[in-house]
Design an enzyme around this catalytic site. Structure first.
Site, PDB file in Angstrom:
ATOM      1  N   ARG A   4       0.827  -1.206   0.000  1.00 35.37           N
ATOM      2  CA  ARG A   4       0.000   0.000   0.000  1.00 35.37           C
ATOM      3  C   ARG A   4       0.864   1.259   0.000  1.00 35.37           C
ATOM      4  O   ARG A   4       0.561   2.238  -0.670  1.00 35.37           O
ATOM      5  CB  ARG A   4      -0.953   0.006   1.202  1.00 35.37           C
ATOM      6  CG  ARG A   4      -1.623   1.366   1.438  1.00 35.37           C
ATOM      7  CD  ARG A   4      -2.964   1.260   2.128  1.00 35.37           C
ATOM      8  NE  ARG A   4      -2.919   0.509   3.364  1.00 35.37           N
ATOM      9  CZ  ARG A   4      -2.364   0.935   4.519  1.00 35.37           C
ATOM     10  NH1 ARG A   4      -1.783   2.105   4.589  1.00 35.37           N
ATOM     11  NH2 ARG A   4      -2.382   0.159   5.586  1.00 35.37           N
ATOM     12  N   TYR A  56     -17.145  14.162 -17.791  1.00 33.32           N
ATOM     13  CA  TYR A  56     -17.485  12.751 -17.572  1.00 33.32           C
ATOM     14  C   TYR A  56     -18.557  12.655 -16.482  1.00 33.32           C
ATOM     15  O   TYR A  56     -18.425  13.230 -15.407  1.00 33.32           O
ATOM     16  CB  TYR A  56     -16.225  11.982 -17.172  1.00 33.32           C
ATOM     17  CG  TYR A  56     -16.452  10.521 -16.893  1.00 33.32           C
ATOM     18  CD1 TYR A  56     -16.743   9.633 -17.926  1.00 33.32           C
ATOM     19  CD2 TYR A  56     -16.385  10.013 -15.608  1.00 33.32           C
ATOM     20  CE1 TYR A  56     -16.958   8.292 -17.668  1.00 33.32           C
ATOM     21  CE2 TYR A  56     -16.595   8.671 -15.340  1.00 33.32           C
ATOM     22  CZ  TYR A  56     -16.885   7.813 -16.386  1.00 33.32           C
ATOM     23  OH  TYR A  56     -17.100   6.483 -16.122  1.00 33.32           O
ATOM     24  N   ASP A 127      -8.792  16.309 -16.981  1.00 37.60           N
ATOM     25  CA  ASP A 127      -9.018  14.896 -17.267  1.00 37.60           C
ATOM     26  C   ASP A 127      -8.552  14.654 -18.696  1.00 37.60           C
ATOM     27  O   ASP A 127      -9.169  15.122 -19.652  1.00 37.60           O
ATOM     28  CB  ASP A 127     -10.511  14.565 -17.105  1.00 37.60           C
ATOM     29  CG  ASP A 127     -10.800  13.069 -17.243  1.00 37.60           C
ATOM     30  OD1 ASP A 127     -10.032  12.373 -17.942  1.00 37.60           O
ATOM     31  OD2 ASP A 127     -11.801  12.602 -16.672  1.00 37.60           O
ATOM     32  N   LYS A 152      -8.872   2.950 -19.949  1.00 38.02           N
ATOM     33  CA  LYS A 152      -9.204   3.233 -21.350  1.00 38.02           C
ATOM     34  C   LYS A 152      -7.968   3.035 -22.234  1.00 38.02           C
ATOM     35  O   LYS A 152      -7.457   1.943 -22.297  1.00 38.02           O
ATOM     36  CB  LYS A 152      -9.795   4.633 -21.447  1.00 38.02           C
ATOM     37  CG  LYS A 152     -10.831   4.959 -20.348  1.00 38.02           C
ATOM     38  CD  LYS A 152     -12.100   4.136 -20.486  1.00 38.02           C
ATOM     39  CE  LYS A 152     -13.051   4.273 -19.290  1.00 38.02           C
ATOM     40  NZ  LYS A 152     -13.389   5.617 -18.866  1.00 38.02           N
TER      41      LYS A 152
HETATM   42  C1  LIG Z   1     -13.835   6.217 -17.735  1.00 32.09           C
HETATM   43  C2  LIG Z   1     -13.539   7.615 -17.427  1.00 32.09           C
HETATM   44  C3  LIG Z   1     -13.340   8.048 -16.114  1.00 32.09           C
HETATM   45  C4  LIG Z   1     -13.470   7.117 -14.919  1.00 32.09           C
HETATM   46  O1  LIG Z   1     -12.494   6.124 -14.918  1.00 32.09           O
HETATM   47  P1  LIG Z   1     -12.708   4.639 -14.298  1.00 32.09           P
HETATM   48  O2  LIG Z   1     -11.404   3.980 -14.596  1.00 32.09           O
HETATM   49  O3  LIG Z   1     -13.888   4.030 -14.975  1.00 32.09           O
HETATM   50  O4  LIG Z   1     -12.947   4.818 -12.840  1.00 32.09           O
HETATM   51  C5  LIG Z   1     -13.045   9.390 -15.900  1.00 32.09           C
HETATM   52  N1  LIG Z   1     -12.966  10.255 -16.918  1.00 32.09           N
HETATM   53  C6  LIG Z   1     -13.153   9.878 -18.186  1.00 32.09           C
HETATM   54  C7  LIG Z   1     -13.057  10.885 -19.281  1.00 32.09           C
HETATM   55  C8  LIG Z   1     -13.447   8.554 -18.492  1.00 32.09           C
HETATM   56  O5  LIG Z   1     -13.669   8.190 -19.767  1.00 32.09           O
END
Ligand SMILES: *Cc1c(COP(=O)(O)O)cnc(C)c1O
Length: 332
Positions: A4, A56, A127, A152
């Site tokens: 951790r 998002y 983001d 992603k």
């Molecule tokens: C999928 C996504 C998230 C969240 O991520 P997770 O890995 O699903 O928790 C945040 N921002 C964007 C733009 C995303 O596509």
């Protein structure tokens, strides 16, 4: 000593991500949302955040639920110059941007926004999930923090959940983020770190190939009679095209389009999605397989996505296989 608080595989992923983004250092989290949560948790209680309005869905949800008692927020269309004026309060500590945005692919001028946010003494977090560091590096444009869902493009194979924060320099935020990662412990496990590092070996070639296909599909959809509107920054007609051309290497592999028909007619859009075969219906993005989703249904109550909108994540299939699938579905 204890995973951790530190792990060599995680450290390698964090330093590799930081290097890719042009950042000083990074932190890997158990999900993209855990990374978002960690950034917001560094804010003093009572802080105000300016939130991109086409953000998002999960990020807005976090403000409305987990942080509802601690943080206030105002939505603003950050793709418009001067958007901060109306949204700003004396308690504003953070601006949260997303570009290209989800699901309308609006483009925010990061360098201009960073200047404006810093002039007001606040922090800019971006983001960067949709663009990936291959196409866009917000820290180099002045952003203080970048957040990714590794789930992603970066891991890239739809087989893990992960997130990351990258920072341009040390700050009060980074000290708290560091502390929070060790103490709250929403860390990415070593095996997922290893899988992410393996996925990253092909990140650049995947994203470039997917982007080439997305550009072709966007251009063809834009000319299709059954399509009312295409949202893709690689189209010269897109409002954010000139800024995207400046701040992105290419325009990315995400696009959305609105099926022609009355605005409240979600059935037509859903029929098109149901008729697709090569594109799979699933709510993720950035993997090797092309995905399509009726975003309004996925988001449910409170969605701001047009009912006629389909969001597409372009994978690695042959462009003509994808196009014939789209053509057939739009004719169905
Ligand atoms: C999928 C996504 C998230 C969240 O991520 P997770 O890995 O699903 O928790 C945040 N921002 C964007 C733009 C995303 O596509």
């Amino acid at each position: 000593m204890y995973t951790r608080t530190g792990n060599p595989t995680r450290a390698l992923l964090e330093s590799t991500l930081a290097e890719l983004e042009g950042g000083l250092r990074g932190w890997a989290w158990a999900s993209g949302m855990a990374a978002v949560h960690a950034v917001l948790a560094t804010l003093p209680s009572g802080s105000h955040v300016v939130l991109a309005d086409d953000v998002y869905f999960g990020v807005r949800h976090l403000f409305e639920t987990a942080f509802a008692d601690q943080l206030a927020f105002t939505s603003a269309d950050l793709s418009q110059p001067g958007a901060l004026d109306a949204a700003w309060t004396p308690e504003t500590q953070l601006v949260w941007a997303e570009t290209p945005s989800n699901p309308l692919l609006r483009i925010t001028d990061l360098a201009a926004l960073a200047d404006e946010v810093h002039a007001r003494g606040a922090t800019l977090a971006v983001d960067g999930t949709w663009a990936t560091p291959v196409l866009q590096r917000p820290l180099e444009r002045g952003a203080d923090l970048v957040v990714h869902s590794l789930t992603k493009y970066i891991a890239g194979h739809s087989d893990l959940i992960g997130g990351a924060i990258l920072a341009r320099e040390e700050s009060e935020h980074t000290q708290r983020i560091d502390e929070l990662q060790k103490s709250a412990g929403a860390v990415l496990d070593p095996f997922s770190c290893w899988l992410t590092l393996r996925g990253m070996r092909t990140l650049a070639v995947r994203v470039r190939a997917q982007t080439r296909t997305a550009q072709i599909l966007a251009e063809r959809l834009d000319e299709h009679a059954a399509v009312a509107r295409v949202h893709y920054p690689g189209l010269a007609s897109h409002a954010g095209h000139p800024i995207a051309a400046r701040q992105m290497d290419t325009f990315g592999a995400m696009l959305s389009f609105e099926v022609a028909g009355p605005d409240d007619n979600e059935m037509r859009a859903r029929r098109v999605a149901n008729a697709l075969a090569t594109f799979r219906q699933a709510t993720s993005l950035g993997g090797t397989e092309s995905l399509v989703e009726h975003r309004a249904s996925v988001e449910g109550d409170g969605t701001r996505a047009p009912q006629t909108l389909l969001r597409v994540s372009v994978g690695l299939e042959h462009v003509e296989d994808l196009w014939s699938d789209l053509e057939a579905a739009l004719a169905a």
